[in-house]
Write a protein that holds these residues in place. Structure first.
Motif, PDB file in Angstrom:
ATOM      1  N   ALA A   1       3.529  21.725   6.089  1.00 57.92           N
ATOM      2  CA  ALA A   1       1.295  21.720   5.995  1.00 57.92           C
ATOM      3  C   ALA A   1       1.074  20.231   5.428  1.00 57.92           C
ATOM      4  N   ALA A   2       1.844  19.812   4.583  1.00 60.79           N
ATOM      5  CA  ALA A   2       1.598  18.264   3.878  1.00 60.79           C
ATOM      6  C   ALA A   2       1.271  16.802   5.506  1.00 60.79           C
ATOM      7  N   ARG A   3       1.995  17.716   6.156  1.00 53.73           N
ATOM      8  CA  ARG A   3       1.353  16.170   7.303  1.00 53.73           C
ATOM      9  C   ARG A   3       0.826  17.005   8.100  1.00 53.73           C
ATOM     10  N   SER A   4      -0.074  18.117   8.514  1.00 53.65           N
ATOM     11  CA  SER A   4      -0.434  18.647   9.218  1.00 53.65           C
ATOM     12  C   SER A   4      -1.728  18.425   8.548  1.00 53.65           C
ATOM     13  N   ASP A   5      -2.046  18.396   7.056  1.00 53.82           N
ATOM     14  CA  ASP A   5      -3.713  17.850   6.507  1.00 53.82           C
ATOM     15  C   ASP A   5      -3.630  19.621   6.417  1.00 53.82           C
ATOM     16  N   LEU A   6      -2.478  20.615   5.640  1.00 56.20           N
ATOM     17  CA  LEU A   6      -3.036  21.664   4.535  1.00 56.20           C
ATOM     18  C   LEU A   6      -3.665  22.476   5.932  1.00 56.20           C
ATOM     19  N   SER A   7      -3.681  22.469   8.039  1.00 55.85           N
ATOM     20  CA  SER A   7      -4.944  23.211   8.277  1.00 55.85           C
ATOM     21  C   SER A   7      -4.389  24.555   8.633  1.00 55.85           C
TER      22      SER A   7
ATOM     23  N   GLY B   1       1.050  -1.236   0.305  1.00 52.95           N
ATOM     24  CA  GLY B   1      -0.187  -0.031   0.044  1.00 52.95           C
ATOM     25  C   GLY B   1       0.690   1.471  -0.024  1.00 52.95           C
ATOM     26  N   ASP B   2      -0.251   2.674   0.382  1.00 53.20           N
ATOM     27  CA  ASP B   2       0.601   3.622   0.162  1.00 53.20           C
ATOM     28  C   ASP B   2      -0.292   4.588   0.896  1.00 53.20           C
ATOM     29  N   VAL B   3       0.715   4.807   2.264  1.00 56.42           N
ATOM     30  CA  VAL B   3      -0.186   5.680   3.344  1.00 56.42           C
ATOM     31  C   VAL B   3       0.804   6.579   3.900  1.00 56.42           C
ATOM     32  N   LYS B   4       0.271   7.980   4.278  1.00 57.01           N
ATOM     33  CA  LYS B   4       1.383   8.688   4.483  1.00 57.01           C
ATOM     34  C   LYS B   4       1.296   8.453   6.440  1.00 57.01           C
ATOM     35  N   ALA B   5       2.595   9.200   7.017  1.00 58.30           N
ATOM     36  CA  ALA B   5       3.192   9.681   8.108  1.00 58.30           C
ATOM     37  C   ALA B   5       1.464  10.343   9.037  1.00 58.30           C
ATOM     38  N   LEU B   6       1.829   9.566  10.087  1.00 59.95           N
ATOM     39  CA  LEU B   6       0.722  10.589  10.778  1.00 59.95           C
ATOM     40  C   LEU B   6       1.780  11.966  11.654  1.00 59.95           C
ATOM     41  N   PRO B   7       0.604  12.667  11.520  1.00 55.56           N
ATOM     42  CA  PRO B   7       1.908  14.771  11.936  1.00 55.56           C
ATOM     43  C   PRO B   7       2.400  14.153  12.869  1.00 55.56           C
TER      44      PRO B   7
ATOM     45  N   ASN C   1       6.192  24.272  -3.010  1.00 58.96           N
ATOM     46  CA  ASN C   1       8.195  24.059  -2.423  1.00 58.96           C
ATOM     47  C   ASN C   1       7.254  22.688  -1.151  1.00 58.96           C
ATOM     48  N   PRO C   2       8.494  21.535  -1.131  1.00 57.92           N
ATOM     49  CA  PRO C   2       8.209  20.891  -0.001  1.00 57.92           C
ATOM     50  C   PRO C   2       8.117  21.383   1.470  1.00 57.92           C
ATOM     51  N   ASP C   3       7.870  20.438   2.361  1.00 58.52           N
ATOM     52  CA  ASP C   3       7.232  20.477   3.871  1.00 58.52           C
ATOM     53  C   ASP C   3       8.556  21.323   4.147  1.00 58.52           C
ATOM     54  N   CYS C   4       9.575  21.032   3.786  1.00 57.14           N
ATOM     55  CA  CYS C   4      11.349  21.594   4.768  1.00 57.14           C
ATOM     56  C   CYS C   4      12.601  20.972   3.820  1.00 57.14           C
TER      57      CYS C   4
ATOM     58  N   VAL D   1       2.760  33.114   0.080  1.00 55.06           N
ATOM     59  CA  VAL D   1       3.654  31.541   1.242  1.00 55.06           C
ATOM     60  C   VAL D   1       3.777  30.015   0.776  1.00 55.06           C
ATOM     61  N   GLY D   2       4.118  29.744   1.116  1.00 56.57           N
ATOM     62  CA  GLY D   2       4.821  28.401   0.534  1.00 56.57           C
ATOM     63  C   GLY D   2       4.034  27.127   1.799  1.00 56.57           C
ATOM     64  N   PRO D   3       2.843  26.484   1.487  1.00 56.64           N
ATOM     65  CA  PRO D   3       2.119  26.035   2.620  1.00 56.64           C
ATOM     66  C   PRO D   3       3.138  24.243   1.513  1.00 56.64           C
ATOM     67  N   GLY D   4       3.547  23.555   2.428  1.00 49.58           N
ATOM     68  CA  GLY D   4       4.216  22.198   1.961  1.00 49.58           C
ATOM     69  C   GLY D   4       3.270  21.641   1.123  1.00 49.58           C
ATOM     70  N   VAL D   5       3.445  21.553  -0.173  1.00 46.59           N
ATOM     71  CA  VAL D   5       2.859  20.876  -0.879  1.00 46.59           C
ATOM     72  C   VAL D   5       3.650  18.932  -0.346  1.00 46.59           C
ATOM     73  N   TYR D   6       4.554  18.778   0.223  1.00 42.09           N
ATOM     74  CA  TYR D   6       4.512  16.655   0.600  1.00 42.09           C
ATOM     75  C   TYR D   6       5.631  16.653   1.778  1.00 42.09           C
ATOM     76  N   ASP D   7       5.584  16.087   2.622  1.00 49.34           N
ATOM     77  CA  ASP D   7       5.825  15.431   3.919  1.00 49.34           C
ATOM     78  C   ASP D   7       7.422  14.994   3.005  1.00 49.34           C
ATOM     79  N   ILE D   8       9.058  15.615   3.934  1.00 46.53           N
ATOM     80  CA  ILE D   8      10.049  15.274   3.750  1.00 46.53           C
ATOM     81  C   ILE D   8      10.603  14.491   4.758  1.00 46.53           C
ATOM     82  N   HIS D   9      10.409  14.150   5.930  1.00 48.42           N
ATOM     83  CA  HIS D   9      10.146  13.737   6.608  1.00 48.42           C
ATOM     84  C   HIS D   9       9.687  11.914   6.509  1.00 48.42           C
TER      85      HIS D   9
END
Length: 759
Positions: free
Chosen positions: A669-675, A105-111, A726-729, A689-697
């Motif tokens: 932003a990505a890991r925290s669901d763009l809140s 599968g393919d799942v993101k990490a928790l915040p 941009n990426p998250d970090c 602004v540049g909210p991150g579009v994907y989680d780099i961790h």
């Protein structure tokens, strides 16, 4: 009198746990080999505490990734998307922490968020509506038995039920109130199981009690613990607080049937006053947090002895303790062969803090504490002036600052118009946050130079080769604004500590930031100044290779301060302004050499924000925001200033962030669901602004559609003219292959959305 440690570092004196976990994740180590290394590290930690005479040694402070995540797994709180992967327990655990992308599968990490006012990051557990909260795990009990088999009795440390519920995320209709009965039953079961094992004490960590509490919060805390403690048997319960005082609930806490209460006398400004004003229960043990668990300076025994004597008038039984877990300081000074003794004698890392507790115990057990050898030696140290490398020019520069030094002209709206004309960037300009993969060869080049195996010229040649390689790669990928990659930097703060006057740098002073990520915080020893350019040469070299703008990359003064061990003899404000003036010199030199975009990262802006809102401005924001403004106030209107911040909750200080007066701000932003996007919209945020579009961790590669979906969501709330992509970090912890693939998808997604907007 006895001694206690709230928690101990777990990564190993030489980061053995970090390397073992990373090898396991790469399938270079078996599960059994990983567990064996972990067991050895735990045993070493327990024995060093026992050998230093600690009476209350902690177990269950170990974790492969994060203790809050451990607690969630212990209580069966695993979101369905991870269960559906059908992984074994350990791999499911790492999937929650890091994400998963593979044949199952393919799942993101928790915040991930910052742990209160520290640089440690915790994983945010999620409770679904159908989650059954109950005790299913065995980790705390296994580690308690493991320690006992080593001949060591421990108190097991578990994140308390109140703090857990305050930090967990409810993903559906379920509420905290709905979970009280289940969480209380689970914690009661934990106590009962320890009672069966014959455990003397269990420590419930409740740092959330040091925050602003409403009446509803106090009722919630009371309901939970009245149920938990109602069935308590032989095992005693220590309610352990830290990171401040518990002024909002002190009277309630001391009347409840806890056997011990741990209070912070280092960061708890009102803790002593609370004890003196309202007393302390005669049948309870006070675990007094008197040895600083966050900073690395020696304890002044005179002050501590006087404090304990004063407390003795109100408390029948006192245990000397650390103010918080020692996870926030390095292991030991024994590994620091290059630090002069003149410096080391003023410092105390984790192991040295054990010695301090042991010596204080001996001193306080003596009828004449001031006559003991340990007390006399300690006072000799504090009575001698410390050579703190004073710089009167820096001190004068700080004291001579005026209001105009913190204001940039013209205003942000006018600057935006000027910069749009100067840069002519497309809609949704693409960039990265700064760092690029620190591969094994990059680290080897730095190590070989430090060990004298290669010359400085060879070292620089390698770095320039990597810069050239990645400038070409970024152009090929199609990014609009490039970075040089930071291949010369070990860490975004340590690097500046090495290149500014006034810092001490350790060899092995590693501290865990999150998971396997460790940092080596510099020590602020004296007044801070810049005696030479730091980043100019590499930035200019990178810019010479391309016609596109290359960002100058700097770390901001507040982040440098917050991710260092600060002095205690001057204010944080003065220290921040000293750093700001030094970084300002670098900013102006970059600008003078033609660098048109300069990013000044403030990733740790929120980190030292007081836990209580009433203290936010007076104790922190009123100097932290100006410190950042001081850095860039003197640049030209056409020079574009960026900043970046990550893994914190920014909604409640968003206006203060805008008051930093940067031209572009990028957020995790990505890991925290763009809140953060909703927050920006609700407050009418005007800065680009540049909210991150994907989680780099996470090692997973985001798909094009995933990034487009994020951008579409952002564009519903953010004007297209204001949005960067941009990426998250930073990308230093990622591999080259996944980085290139992720950035290629980012650029493709941005271009497709850009085309749709132009149509």
């Amino acid at each position: 009198m006895k001694t206690s440690v709230i928690g101990y570092p777990r990564i190993g004196t030489l980061r053995e746990l970090k390397f073992a976990v990373e090898k396991y994740l790469k399938k270079e180590l078996t599960k059994e080999e990983l567990q064996a290394i972990a067991s050895k590290l735990r045993e070493e930690n327990w024995k060093v505490q026992k050998n230093n005479g600690i009476d209350f040694i902690t177990s269950n402070d170990f974790s492969f990734y994060d203790n809050l995540l451990d607690t969630a797994v212990l209580l069966n709180i695993v979101p369905n998307r991870y269960r559906q992967l059908k992984l074994d327990a350990l791999d499911e655990y790492f999937a929650m922490a890091r994400g998963y992308q593979g044949d199952k599968g393919d799942v993101k990490a928790l915040p991930m968020k910052k742990w209160f006012n520290t640089n440690y990051h915790y994983i945010v557990p999620e409770i679904d509506d159908d989650t059954e909260v109950l005790l299913v795990g065995s980790k705390p009990f296994d580690e308690y038995v493991e320690a006992k088999n080593c001949g060591i009795e421990t108190k097991s440390a578990i994140i308390g039920a109140f703090t857990f519920l305050k930090l967990v995320k409810f993903t559906g209709k379920r509420t905290v109130e709905d979970s009280i009965a289940d969480i209380a039953r689970a914690y009661s079961d934990i106590l009962n199981k320890f009672s069966v094992l014959g455990a003397g004490w269990v420590q419930f960590d409740e740092p959330a009690l040091c925050m602003d509490l409403s009446e509803e919060d106090i009722v919630l805390f009371s309901k939970i613990y009245e149920r938990i403690l109602s069935e308590k048997k032989n095992t005693k319960v220590l309610l352990q607080t830290y990171f401040g005082d518990i002024r909002d609930c002190y009277n309630k806490v001391v009347t409840m049937p806890f056997d011990g209460i741990g209070l912070d006398f280092v960061e708890g400004k009102k803790t002593l006053e609370l004890v003196k004003s309202f007393g302390f229960s005669e049948n309870k043990t006070l675990f007094a947090g008197v040895v600083n668990g966050k900073n690395i300076w020696r304890n002044n025994y005179s002050n501590t002895v006087n404090l304990i004597r004063e407390l003795g008038e109100y408390c029948n039984e006192i245990v000397l303790s650390t103010s918080c877990s020692l996870i926030h300081v390095p292991y030991t000074l024994k590994n620091e062969s290059s630090l002069f003794q003149e410096y080391k004698k003023h410092l105390a890392f984790a192991e040295e803090k054990l010695t301090e507790l042991s010596e204080l115990k001996k001193i306080l057990s003596c009828s004449d504490p001031a006559s003991t050898e340990e007390y006399v030696d300690n006072q000799k140290l504090f009575n001698l002036p410390r050579n703190c490398e004073e710089n009167t020019a820096v001190q004068s520069a700080v004291s001579g600052l005026s209001k105009d030094d913190f204001i940039r002209y013209p205003d942000s709206g006018e600057r935006e118009k000027i910069q749009k004309a100067v840069f002519s960037l497309p809609l949704l300009p693409t960039t990265t946050i700064g760092s690029l993969p620190q591969t094994a060869e990059v680290k080897e080049n730095r190590s070989n130079y430090k060990k004298g195996k290669i010359t400085f010229e060879q070292y620089v040649t390698f770095i320039k080769g990597k810069i050239a390689e990645w400038i070409a790669l970024q152009e090929k990928i199609g990014l609009d604004v490039l970075v040089h990659g930071e291949f010369e930097r070990n860490d975004m703060v340590e690097y500046f500590g090495e290149n500014l006057d006034g810092f001490l740098i350790t060899e092995k002073g590693w501290v865990q930031s999150y998971g396997t990520r460790c940092v080596k915080p510099p020590i602020i020893w004296g007044d801070i100044s810049r005696s030479k350019p730091i980043t100019v040469d590499y930035s200019l070299y990178a810019q010479s290779l391309t016609s596109k703008c290359v960002k100058g990359m700097l770390t901001g003064p507040v982040t440098i301060l917050n991710w260092s061990f600060p002095r205690e003899d001057i204010s944080l404000k003065d220290c921040a302004f000293q750093i700001a003036l030094a970084i300002k010199d670098e900013v102006l030199e970059l600008e003078a050499n033609g660098i048109k975009i300069i990013q000044i990262d403030e990733a740790a802006l929120r980190e030292k924000l007081p836990l209580r809102k009433s203290d936010w401005h007076s104790e922190y924001l009123d100097w932290a925001i100006p410190a950042f403004r001081l850095v860039h106030s003197g640049v030209k209107p056409e020079t574009q200033i960026h900043t970046h911040m990550c893994y914190s909750e920014f909604a409640d200080i968003i206006k203060d962030i805008e008051n930093m007066d940067a031209d572009v701000i990028t957020f995790e932003a990505a890991r925290s669901d763009l809140s953060i996007v909703d927050t920006l919209s609700e407050c009418g945020f005007k800065t680009q602004v540049g909210p991150g579009v994907y989680d780099i961790h996470s090692p997973r590669i985001p798909g094009i559609q995933e990034i487009k979906k994020a951008l579409i969501k952002m564009l519903e709330k953010i004007p297209k003219e204001k949005l960067w992509v941009n990426p998250d970090c930073g990308l230093k912890t990622r591999g080259k292959t996944e980085t290139v693939a992720s950035l290629e998808n980012l650029v493709i997604a941005a271009k497709e959305i850009r085309r749709s907007l132009s149509v």
